[in-house]
Enzyme design. Sequence first.
Site, PDB file in Angstrom:
ATOM      1  N   ASP A   1      39.480   3.703  42.743  1.00  0.00           N
ATOM      2  CA  ASP A   1      40.003   2.329  42.773  1.00  0.00           C
ATOM      3  C   ASP A   1      38.855   1.324  42.668  1.00  0.00           C
ATOM      4  O   ASP A   1      38.749   0.403  43.478  1.00  0.00           O
ATOM      5  CB  ASP A   1      40.805   2.093  44.051  1.00  0.00           C
ATOM      6  CG  ASP A   1      41.643   0.813  43.988  1.00  0.00           C
ATOM      7  OD1 ASP A   1      41.892   0.324  42.867  1.00  0.00           O
ATOM      8  OD2 ASP A   1      42.047   0.312  45.048  1.00  0.00           O
TER       9      ASP A   1
ATOM     10  N   GLY B   1      46.006  -2.297  54.954  1.00  0.00           N
ATOM     11  CA  GLY B   1      45.525  -2.859  56.199  1.00  0.00           C
ATOM     12  C   GLY B   1      44.720  -4.118  55.993  1.00  0.00           C
ATOM     13  O   GLY B   1      44.547  -4.596  54.869  1.00  0.00           O
TER      14      GLY B   1
END
Length: 982
Positions: free
Chosen positions: A823, A702
């Site tokens: 991450d 996104g």
Amino acid sequence: MANLMAFLLSLPLFFFLIIPTCSTNQTDQLSLLALKSSLQDPQGALTSWNQTLPFCSWRGVQCRANRVVALTLSYQGLVGSLSPHIGNLSLLTSITLNNNSFQGPIPPQITLLTSLRFLDLSNNSFTGEIPRNLTQCLELVQLAFSRNLLSGAIPNELGFLPKLEAIVFSRNLFSGPIPSSIGNITTLRRLSLGSCRLAGEIPESLARLRRLAFLQLSGNGFTGTIPHGLFNISTIYYFDASVNSLHGVIPSNIGVTLPNLAALLLERNHFSGPIPSSISNASLIEWIVLSSNNFTGPVPDLERLTLIQHFFLHSNLVEDDMSFISSLANSTKLERFDVSENMLSGSLPESLANLSIHINMFYIHKNQIHGNIPLGIGSLVNLDVVDLSHNLLDGLIPMSMSKLSSLHILFMGRNGFGGELPSLFGNLTRLSRFHADGNEFSGNVPYSLGNCTNLLELDLSENNFTGSIPREIMRLSSVSIVLNLSHNALEGSIPSEVGSLRNLAALDLSSNRLSEVIPTSLSSCVSLERLYLEGNFLQGEIPTGMSSLMGLLELDLSRNNLSGSIPSFLGSLKLQKLNLSFNRLQGEVPSRGVFTKRSSVFLDGNQGFCGGVEELTFPPCKGVESSKEKLSILWKILIPILVVGGLCIVILISFKCKKSNESPCPFVDTIGVQLLRLSYADLLKATNGFSESNVLGVGRFGSVYKAVLDDGKDTIVAVKAINLDVRGASKTFMAECRALGGIRHRNLVKLVSVCDSVDFKCNDFKALVYEFKANGSLDKWLHNNNEDFKSLSIIQRLNIALDIAQGIEYLHFGSGSSIIHGDLKPSNILLDHDMVACVGDFGLAKIASNVLPSSCESSMSSIGIKGTIGYVPPEYGAFGSLSMLGDVYSFGIILLEMFTNKRPTNDLFRGEVNLHRYVSSALPHGLMEIIDPELDRGALKMELIVRVLNIGVLCSKENPRDRMPMNLVVSELAGILAQCMN
């Protein structure tokens, strides 16, 4: 007329001379432009290289008579290949391109530059072999190719360069031996071949280099002996042959033949024989590093070595008494002293007090030294590390040690110290590691140790301590590596304050006289990997709260009076070893986890067990339904629930599009904390219709928009609108909601609102709303050359590193659940107005806790491990499991990147070379060659930066078990930052 005729006759000659000159000038300009065209220039270093300015005024270009004679572009961030057009700059005398990111081969056209004197291409990523035709450059004085990826053999032809004074080839990937022709370069002053992967014997011909001053042959595979003639080159001041496979003896007259010697580095070889007494004649020497060899005999007289700073003799066979320390009284610059692991004897002399006030490291462990610690040790107030362990020292601890307020590490275990452990150690508040194990201390454990709030590990095991465990010690939340009080005579209960040890990895209270129950507060020690309580008088049941110890690998509760049954949760932990033997336990034995491995579980000496796996040979439990019967009953209950649940979902979906688009997002109520209630319409307005001009960043799942809420305060937020067309996007949305919904921390991005609704076209819409961070991502500050992003100072980098570490530590251990980020990378680290760092983007997060609802747990575990190349730990496979140690690895890479300004995907890192190895191979002596050139060299505190990079190296170890725990990282970085600011 005669003059006119002479003038006309001279015109052809004039044009013959002038035309080539103009052409050559133009050739220089075109060649420079060709060089620029083959490069990327992210820092704008070559902006002036354009045709509107004379090329002699271009940055880094030096001319003489309108011809280019020098090219100086070091530390300019240039990326790309070196164009063959370099060979057209025919009058070049100097090329300095060090500390950039050049790659590819060194163009052979460089050998056309017959006037070239200085060629420095060091600290780039050049590959291939050294051009052999460099012999055409007969004027060469310096060749510097260090810290590249050059391979092949060092050309024998270099021996034919008659004016060469410096060969600097260290840290490359060469092969083969040193060419014997190097000995022909009688002008050579510097030969630097460290860590070049060379092999074979050191050629005898090097002894002909009578002007040699700097000799570095370390970190190769050299065998044989050092040619005797090298020790007769009186001009040598730096002699480094460490870390090879060399043998032989040091010549007895070395102190006479090398009068200018400042550094003698021969560590990690196979040298033998005595250390020559003539070394005392080398009065200029600053470094003597002879560790890890087979030297014998006594330590020579060091009285005349007034400039010595580092004296390393550990791991040899030296025999002497410690009286030789007296000869160091005049060595006023001595900083580090290490004679550990030898055969030294005698006692420590009172003259110990006369050692340099600057000494900060004192290692004498693993010898046969006896007697007391001299009172004078209190004079060495700058001592940082002291290791006296594994000797025959005895007596009482002198009170003067209370003056050693700078001590960080004190090892005095495995001696014969007696009496009470004095309370003075409570004054050493900087202590981070304290070992006094294996002595004869008695009396109470001093409660004053509770003042040592920086302690990471404390080992008082194998003494004669009595009384109870001081509650003050159990409150030391800093202790994170080990707390070992085993094999004493401590009694009473385990203090409930043990729950303060949230970051502790190993707790050993075994073989004491502890009684009562295991405290329930132990469940707060969520970082525990090893827990040893065996050999006490503990009673009651194993507390169910211990189910929260999800990282536990070894648990020993044997030889106590524990009763009740074995809790089933022990089968759910990751235990590799479990010992419950010789208690009063009974009942059914679990059949999962560690209980399936006969060699890993010990249950002997209890009252009556049943069940378990067949290998344990316990009888079956009576009145217990078989697993098939249980499964049948379970299905009978679950099927109706699933059918009804499915119908409910269908009904809810059918009404979904009837929801009002103006109503607040209903998902907000499910997060479990108070969040703003924002609708799709609110977010549409706040982002100016999700305008591209509001985009802060774009990721896989996104885009993030800057938004101004219409709340009367014009609150600025960041809105992450999820792209639901991307596979896995919904799962990342759920992961981020659950991860951030219930936590609050200064160094974690704060979730303001969650929107799970539909847009005006009745399409699904999901968005996350965060606090806005004014200074963007760490990635932009490290790698963006925009003027808005100035270079970060050392203090800023340390603060940011500590912020990140504290955020990760909180994720792992600070909330009710252990959250794994999955991450971590600089683009996911955001900086607020005050440059405080916050960890963000939890799209791959996993919550490792059995407290979560099952639906959420399954959603987390189903997320595929993606991560980002370069930051993903090696143990993560396509279907591997996220782990806290994986986050530690990613943090380590970020830390190394912050201080080297090199991404882990830099072209420099190929094959076996990666960012971790690039840094680890350079420490500690090659620091200046790897750190970010933008760092202020004047502000560098070298030892502190080395410690920071060591943390990054330890965190990014290939084996997860070798990585530094995050709680220790936080403590270490905090200490380094404090020292850096003093």
